[in-house]
Enzyme design. Structure first.
Site, PDB file in Angstrom:
ATOM      1  N   CYS A  72      43.894  19.778  20.499  1.00 17.40           N
ATOM      2  CA  CYS A  72      44.802  19.159  21.460  1.00 17.40           C
ATOM      3  C   CYS A  72      44.262  17.799  21.883  1.00 17.40           C
ATOM      4  O   CYS A  72      43.099  17.667  22.247  1.00 17.40           O
ATOM      5  CB  CYS A  72      44.925  20.065  22.677  1.00 17.40           C
ATOM      6  SG  CYS A  72      45.836  19.323  24.024  1.00 17.40           S
ATOM      7  N   CYS A  78      42.820  17.595  30.479  1.00 13.77           N
ATOM      8  CA  CYS A  78      43.621  18.656  31.059  1.00 13.77           C
ATOM      9  C   CYS A  78      42.803  19.623  31.899  1.00 13.77           C
ATOM     10  O   CYS A  78      43.194  19.968  33.007  1.00 13.77           O
ATOM     11  CB  CYS A  78      44.356  19.386  29.934  1.00 13.77           C
ATOM     12  SG  CYS A  78      45.026  20.968  30.377  1.00 13.77           S
ATOM     13  N   CYS A  81      41.440  23.988  29.016  1.00  9.47           N
ATOM     14  CA  CYS A  81      40.520  24.488  27.986  1.00  9.47           C
ATOM     15  C   CYS A  81      39.165  23.804  28.152  1.00  9.47           C
ATOM     16  O   CYS A  81      39.068  22.592  28.029  1.00  9.47           O
ATOM     17  CB  CYS A  81      41.042  24.165  26.586  1.00  9.47           C
ATOM     18  SG  CYS A  81      42.558  24.994  26.149  1.00  9.47           S
ATOM     19  N   CYS A 160      51.696  22.437  24.475  1.00  8.11           N
ATOM     20  CA  CYS A 160      50.360  23.005  24.660  1.00  8.11           C
ATOM     21  C   CYS A 160      50.098  23.992  23.526  1.00  8.11           C
ATOM     22  O   CYS A 160      50.937  24.839  23.224  1.00  8.11           O
ATOM     23  CB  CYS A 160      50.286  23.725  26.005  1.00  8.11           C
ATOM     24  SG  CYS A 160      48.823  24.752  26.209  1.00  8.11           S
ATOM     25  N   GLN A 283      50.717  40.479  32.018  1.00  8.79           N
ATOM     26  CA  GLN A 283      49.558  39.937  31.308  1.00  8.79           C
ATOM     27  C   GLN A 283      49.995  38.797  30.393  1.00  8.79           C
ATOM     28  O   GLN A 283      50.990  38.934  29.688  1.00  8.79           O
ATOM     29  CB  GLN A 283      48.900  41.043  30.478  1.00  8.79           C
ATOM     30  CG  GLN A 283      48.280  42.135  31.324  1.00  8.79           C
ATOM     31  CD  GLN A 283      46.972  41.706  31.949  1.00  8.79           C
ATOM     32  OE1 GLN A 283      46.426  40.642  31.634  1.00  8.79           O
ATOM     33  NE2 GLN A 283      46.470  42.527  32.856  1.00  8.79           N
ATOM     34  N   GLU A 333      47.670  49.436  44.508  1.00 14.61           N
ATOM     35  CA  GLU A 333      47.811  47.990  44.334  1.00 14.61           C
ATOM     36  C   GLU A 333      48.281  47.360  45.643  1.00 14.61           C
ATOM     37  O   GLU A 333      49.115  47.924  46.348  1.00 14.61           O
ATOM     38  CB  GLU A 333      48.812  47.728  43.191  1.00 14.61           C
ATOM     39  CG  GLU A 333      49.477  46.372  43.156  1.00 14.61           C
ATOM     40  CD  GLU A 333      48.525  45.219  42.899  1.00 14.61           C
ATOM     41  OE1 GLU A 333      47.635  45.341  42.029  1.00 14.61           O
ATOM     42  OE2 GLU A 333      48.666  44.191  43.580  1.00 14.61           O
ATOM     43  N   ASP A 382      40.309  47.746  37.874  1.00 11.47           N
ATOM     44  CA  ASP A 382      40.545  46.454  37.208  1.00 11.47           C
ATOM     45  C   ASP A 382      40.758  45.400  38.298  1.00 11.47           C
ATOM     46  O   ASP A 382      41.855  44.893  38.482  1.00 11.47           O
ATOM     47  CB  ASP A 382      41.791  46.574  36.298  1.00 11.47           C
ATOM     48  CG  ASP A 382      42.072  45.301  35.506  1.00 11.47           C
ATOM     49  OD1 ASP A 382      41.241  44.366  35.530  1.00 11.47           O
ATOM     50  OD2 ASP A 382      43.133  45.240  34.850  1.00 11.47           O
ATOM     51  N   CYS A 409      37.388  40.833  35.004  1.00 14.22           N
ATOM     52  CA  CYS A 409      37.636  39.482  34.496  1.00 14.22           C
ATOM     53  C   CYS A 409      36.534  38.534  34.958  1.00 14.22           C
ATOM     54  O   CYS A 409      36.632  37.331  34.772  1.00 14.22           O
ATOM     55  CB  CYS A 409      39.007  38.982  34.937  1.00 14.22           C
ATOM     56  SG  CYS A 409      39.254  39.073  36.712  1.00 14.22           S
TER      57      CYS A 409
HETATM   58  N1  SAH Z   1      45.713  46.257  35.499  1.00 13.74           N
HETATM   59  C1  SAH Z   1      46.675  45.414  36.145  1.00 13.74           C
HETATM   60  C2  SAH Z   1      46.153  44.050  36.514  1.00 13.74           C
HETATM   61  C3  SAH Z   1      45.015  44.022  37.442  1.00 13.74           C
HETATM   62  S1  SAH Z   1      44.700  42.421  38.066  1.00 13.74           S
HETATM   63  C4  SAH Z   1      47.875  45.207  35.256  1.00 13.74           C
HETATM   64  O1  SAH Z   1      47.729  45.247  34.044  1.00 13.74           O
HETATM   65  O2  SAH Z   1      48.942  44.950  35.761  1.00 13.74           O
HETATM   66  C5  SAH Z   1      44.071  42.814  39.667  1.00 13.74           C
HETATM   67  C6  SAH Z   1      45.102  43.343  40.616  1.00 13.74           C
HETATM   68  O3  SAH Z   1      44.456  43.700  41.839  1.00 13.74           O
HETATM   69  C7  SAH Z   1      46.181  42.345  41.013  1.00 13.74           C
HETATM   70  O4  SAH Z   1      47.431  42.905  40.738  1.00 13.74           O
HETATM   71  C8  SAH Z   1      45.977  42.145  42.529  1.00 13.74           C
HETATM   72  O5  SAH Z   1      47.185  41.973  43.227  1.00 13.74           O
HETATM   73  C9  SAH Z   1      45.324  43.435  42.928  1.00 13.74           C
HETATM   74  N2  SAH Z   1      44.482  43.436  44.144  1.00 13.74           N
HETATM   75  C10 SAH Z   1      43.753  42.422  44.661  1.00 13.74           C
HETATM   76  N3  SAH Z   1      43.037  42.844  45.710  1.00 13.74           N
HETATM   77  C11 SAH Z   1      43.304  44.161  45.878  1.00 13.74           C
HETATM   78  C12 SAH Z   1      42.855  45.168  46.792  1.00 13.74           C
HETATM   79  N4  SAH Z   1      41.970  44.888  47.738  1.00 13.74           N
HETATM   80  N5  SAH Z   1      43.338  46.420  46.651  1.00 13.74           N
HETATM   81  C13 SAH Z   1      44.219  46.722  45.672  1.00 13.74           C
HETATM   82  N6  SAH Z   1      44.683  45.817  44.791  1.00 13.74           N
HETATM   83  C14 SAH Z   1      44.238  44.553  44.878  1.00 13.74           C
END
Ligand code: SAH
Length: 454
Positions: A72, A78, A81, A160, A283, A333, A382, A409
């Site tokens: 790019c 940018c 990346c 992009c 995602q 969530e 996650d 992540c």
């Molecule tokens: N596995 C999920 C993505 C997870 S990303 C999927 O595939 O959809 C992390 C997530 O945690 C986000 O959706 C965010 O809104 C949530 N989050 C952030 N802080 C949090 C908390 N204290 N308790 C519960 N969820 C939370």
């Protein structure tokens, strides 16, 4: 003694967490953006601190074996990346080393092998979503593209290399429509003008396309004509307007006005179908997401009888994967709209053995445990970059699940949390990285922990 603007020759020996090259001059480390490990460069001092300095890459004198030509033209400006000058193989090695280093330095794990990082078959055009700001350049021309690093100056770029090829066609159609009818772009400083952003999404499995125009208003001149033109693009399934009249950096407003087709597109990860509206979280790299979540499922090692908790479940992607193999799955969530999507997706896929709760993981889990004495055979987490809250980790330890699967992540906060769990009766069995964001420094990790006495 070196001073600002001095130039010197530097060999790059390593790379920092932000993708910058690191080299030492008489033992004094310099950080150099856009230099890659193995390069010999001419550098110019930009800033000196007590323990280290920053320098600018002036010239590559001897390129590294792992240096490649950025595909790019805007890679340097940018800021999206950070690793476009590093070969893809070397990026995966960089990410593996980053995970290993964090586990050793922050997590205190001494015998950790460098983990495997699952790469992409094709590391380009992997993003299914892009949001393009619309503005006016110095000459008064309409432009769309990306914000330059740390600014709101738009770099005109409709293609992009991480996004889908359709982006370019869609953006050009919209810009030429705006030109024809003299529709102004929104101006952040005066708060006048109409078109703020263009959101484009594509279902990689279904090939369905979505366009959402984010307007400082509700109507676009001659919208029917634009719709007819956009409809010519194969896969176009949803055109909407999102109303955002606020003075804010938040891209989307709350109101969605359907203009053509449905207000959503459908896509699929594994066997599970998802309805995605302009406001839904989904995602951005569904191909690698499937690989990562399959790994999480493998680590959960379900036989069909288990009760599983999926904390930070988002729209329930992992929960629905797990539900196909478990007796019961509970998802937690914080964002109510994500839970609405999760419930709708469960229904859409006729998955009945999941229950979703809105709330903070660190509040819902302890509360359910104290009041109802809930049980878990496996807990999957996650979390966002900041990792798990201590109260969530404490309850996980009290609940004593046989296995904990940690999807992360950010390997630094992951290492911190693994240390906590492993000092309290769990053993780290497996660690695997998965590259969801090629050419950037980000990497996802899945880990499997087992209760020691199980
Ligand atoms: N596995 C999920 C993505 C997870 S990303 C999927 O595939 O959809 C992390 C997530 O945690 C986000 O959706 C965010 O809104 C949530 N989050 C952030 N802080 C949090 C908390 N204290 N308790 C519960 N969820 C939370």
């Amino acid at each position: 003694m070196m001073k600002k603007n001095d130039t010197f020759i530097l060999e790059i020996e390593d790379m920092g967490v932000g993708g910058e090259g690191i080299g030492k001059l008489n033992g004094f480390p310099f950080f150099v953006k856009d230099a890659v490990v193995g390069d010999t460069i001419e550098a110019k001092v930009t800033k000196l601190k007590k323990q280290y300095g920053y320098a600018r890459l002036m010239k590559v004198i001897k390129p590294s074996k792992v240096r490649c030509k950025p595909r790019c033209a805007y890679a340097k400006m940018c800021g999206g990346c950070q690793l476009q000058a590093l070969s893809y193989e070397a990026q995966l090695a960089f990410k593996a080393k980053k995970i290993q280093n964090n586990l050793m330095r922050i997590g205190g794990f001494t015998n950790i092998d460098r983990p495997k990082v699952i790469g992409m078959e094709d590391p380009w055009r992997y993003r299914n979503k892009a949001q393009f700001p619309v503005g006016t350049d110095k000459e008064g021309n309409l432009v769309t593209g990306f914000y330059a690093a740390r600014s709101h100056t738009i770099i005109p770029c409709t293609d992009c290399q991480l996004g889908v090829e359709e982006n370019k066609t869609i953006l050009e159609k919209i810009l030429s429509h705006m030109q024809k009818y003299q529709i102004p772009a929104y101006d952040e400083t005066t708060r006048h003008g109409l078109v703020r952003h263009i959101l484009i999404r594509k279902g990689f499995f279904t090939n369905e396309l979505m366009v959402c125009l984010i307007l400082n208003g509700k109507k676009l001149k001659a919208m029917e004509e634009l719709v007819t033109s956009l409809q010519e693009i194969p896969g176009m399934k949803s055109i909407t307007i999102n109303v955002n009249t606020e003075n804010t950096n938040v891209i989307m407003g709350a109101e969605i006005i359907p203009v053509f087709g449905q207000a959503y597109i459908t896509d699929q990860i594994g066997d599970i179908r998802y309805q995605i509206s302009p406001l839904s979280f989904y995602q951005v790299n569904p191909i690698q997401t499937e690989k990562l979540y399959r790994l999480a499922l493998e680590y959960a090692d379900l036989k069909g009888e288990e009760t599983v908790w999926d904390l930070y479940c988002g729209i329930g992607t992992i929960s629905l994967f797990l539900a196909q193999k478990a007796a019961k799955v509970y998802g937690v969530e914080i964002i109510p709209e994500a839970i609405e999507d999760a419930r709708r997706n469960a229904e859409l896929n006729q998955i009945g053995n999941v229950t979703f709760y809105v709330g903070k993981a660190e509040e819902v889990l302890p509360e359910k445990y104290k009041k109802e004495g809930i049980h878990a055979d496996v807990i999957v987490v996650d979390p966002p970059r900041k990792g798990c809250d201590l109260a969530a980790l404490e309850t996980m330890i009290q609940m004593q699940p046989e296995r904990i699967v940690y999807v992360s992540c950010d390997s630094a906060t992951l290492a911190r949390d693994l240390k906590y769990l492993c000092e309290r009766g769990y053993e780290l069995l497996k660690v695997t990285g998965c590259d969801m964001f090629g050419w950037t420094v980000h990497v996802e990790v899945a880990c499997c922990l087992q209760r020691k006495d199980s």
